[in-house]
Motif scaffolding. Structure first.
Motif, short mmCIF file in Angstrom:
data_model
loop_
_atom_site.label_atom_id
_atom_site.label_comp_id
_atom_site.label_asym_id
_atom_site.label_seq_id
_atom_site.Cartn_x
_atom_site.Cartn_y
_atom_site.Cartn_z
N SER A 133 0.86 -1.19 0.00
CA SER A 133 0.00 0.00 0.00
C SER A 133 0.89 1.23 0.00
N VAL A 134 0.39 2.31 -0.60
CA VAL A 134 1.17 3.53 -0.80
C VAL A 134 0.58 4.66 0.04
N MET B 258 1.13 1.33 -10.19
CA MET B 258 0.44 1.12 -8.91
C MET B 258 -0.92 0.48 -9.14
N ILE C 140 -3.99 3.68 -2.18
CA ILE C 140 -3.23 4.90 -1.90
C ILE C 140 -3.95 5.72 -0.83
N ALA D 195 -3.59 9.36 1.02
CA ALA D 195 -2.85 10.58 0.74
C ALA D 195 -3.46 11.79 1.45
N SER E 11 -8.32 2.45 -0.61
CA SER E 11 -7.75 2.74 0.70
C SER E 11 -8.84 3.17 1.68
#
Length: 350
Positions: free
Chosen positions: A277-278, A302, A309, A311, A347
């Protein structure tokens, strides 16, 4: 003040600390559909009932796959849909044209799965990178024994790449390799609205002769009846969530964009090795086109790996300015927004 460490904190991966090297052998071995499309088939494609072209595209590809089957019977496999479409003839390949999010990559991967090997699947960027790694003749030799070459996200943004790919595909067709490709633009329209398009129009027209265009209409399935981009988190929340998530990467958006300048796009996949996961802090609008195009490639990698993600900063549907969305790379940016928003939603579900 920074948030206190989570009691179950783990060390997040910093993508900016990575400078991967990718051997040529890995480039060849990894020419398969990405994980997101590893198990797809024509039967798992869900067409929009209001778009007949989606049913027809499945029919064309099923019959194309049957023509590549080595069982010698010549009989097409059972169709998933009752509609009929003429079997492809003449050109050496199929070209799926349509907007982003209509399932072109799903169908291209389904064709790959339905075709006997040896076969290869890669994006246009990955194909040009393969030639760079193996040199032209090496790439011809590596791919000439293949039944099928699938090229996803067919793009001709550079005159040099245009000549390179045109020559490569011509050689492969001469050696009996069948082709299939996806893009958001018909072959004869590639390069339209791009800088220096007139300089390589002749090469584009020559390339188009290799393909039978198949149009797929419809709206982006990722946004069919779904909400817009989820609201961003705070910097502190992103940091805390990354610390509590095994396999997380954590980077500041500015630092990551700067780092991408020093990593060849062919290595963006390797940059994400081991990442599950980013997490990004401080997402903002990207005004420089070269930087924006690098972000597009990273977003594709990705998305291929289904990495959610999380963010802070701007929502991803605001990351590219309106001027870019009206320019020659409009479709690339819209595809990237679509994919980044989808990953941000993933996410938010967690």
């Amino acid at each position: 003040m920074p948030a206190a460490p989570h009691p179950d904190a783990v060390a997040a991966i910093a993508l900016t600390d990575r400078r991967p090297t990718v051997p040529a052998e890995r480039l060849v071995a990894e020419m398969v559909p990405p994980p997101r499309f590893a198990g797809v088939s024509f039967g798992s494609y869900i067409p929009d009932g209001s778009q007949p072209s989606q049913y027809e595209a499945v029919q064309v590809l099923e019959q194309f796959a049957a023509s590549l089957n080595t069982n010698g019977s010549g009989a097409p496999k059972r169709s998933w849909f009752r509609r009929s479409a003429p079997a492809p003839s003449g050109p050496a390949g199929i070209y799926l044209d349509g907007g982003y999010g209509v399932g072109k990559t799903h169908l291209l991967a389904s064709l790959w799965h339905a075709t006997p090997g040896p076969k290869a699947f890669g994006t246009f960027v990955e194909l040009t990178n393969l030639v760079g790694a193996l040199r032209f003749q090496g790439a011809v030799e590596a791919l000439s024994g293949h039944t099928l070459l699938c090229i996803d996200e067919f793009e001709l943004d550079d005159p040099g790449d245009t000549v390179l790919v045109s020559t490569l595909l011509s050689r492969l067709v001469e050696n009996g390799v069948k082709l299939a490709a996806t893009s958001n633009t018909l072959p004869q329209k590639l390069g339209e609205g791009r800088f220096a398009a007139a300089d390589f129009l002749r090469e584009i027209q020559g390339l188009s002769a290799h393909f039978r265009p198949v149009r797929i209409d419809g709206q982006d399935y990722r946004h069919r009846g779904l909400p817009e981009a989820p609201p961003p988190y705070t910097d502190e929340a992103v940091t805390e969530r990354a610390a509590a998530t095994p396999g997380a990467s954590l980077d500041d958006f500015d630092g990551l964009l700067e780092h991408l300048k020093n990593v060849h796009p062919s290595r963006y996949g390797a940059l994400l090795d081991g990442v599950e996961s980013v997490f990004l802090r401080g997402v903002h609008q990207v005004d420089d086109q070269a930087t924006a195009l690098r972000l597009v490639v990273l977003a594709d990698r990705m998305y291929d790996r289904e990495l959610p993600i999380t963010a802070s900063g701007l929502p991803f549907d605001q990351v590219f300015p309106e001027e870019m969305l009206r320019g020659g790379y409009r479709k690339k940016y819209l595809r990237a927004i679509s994919r980044l928003v989808a990953l941000a939603r993933d996410s938010a579900k967690g």
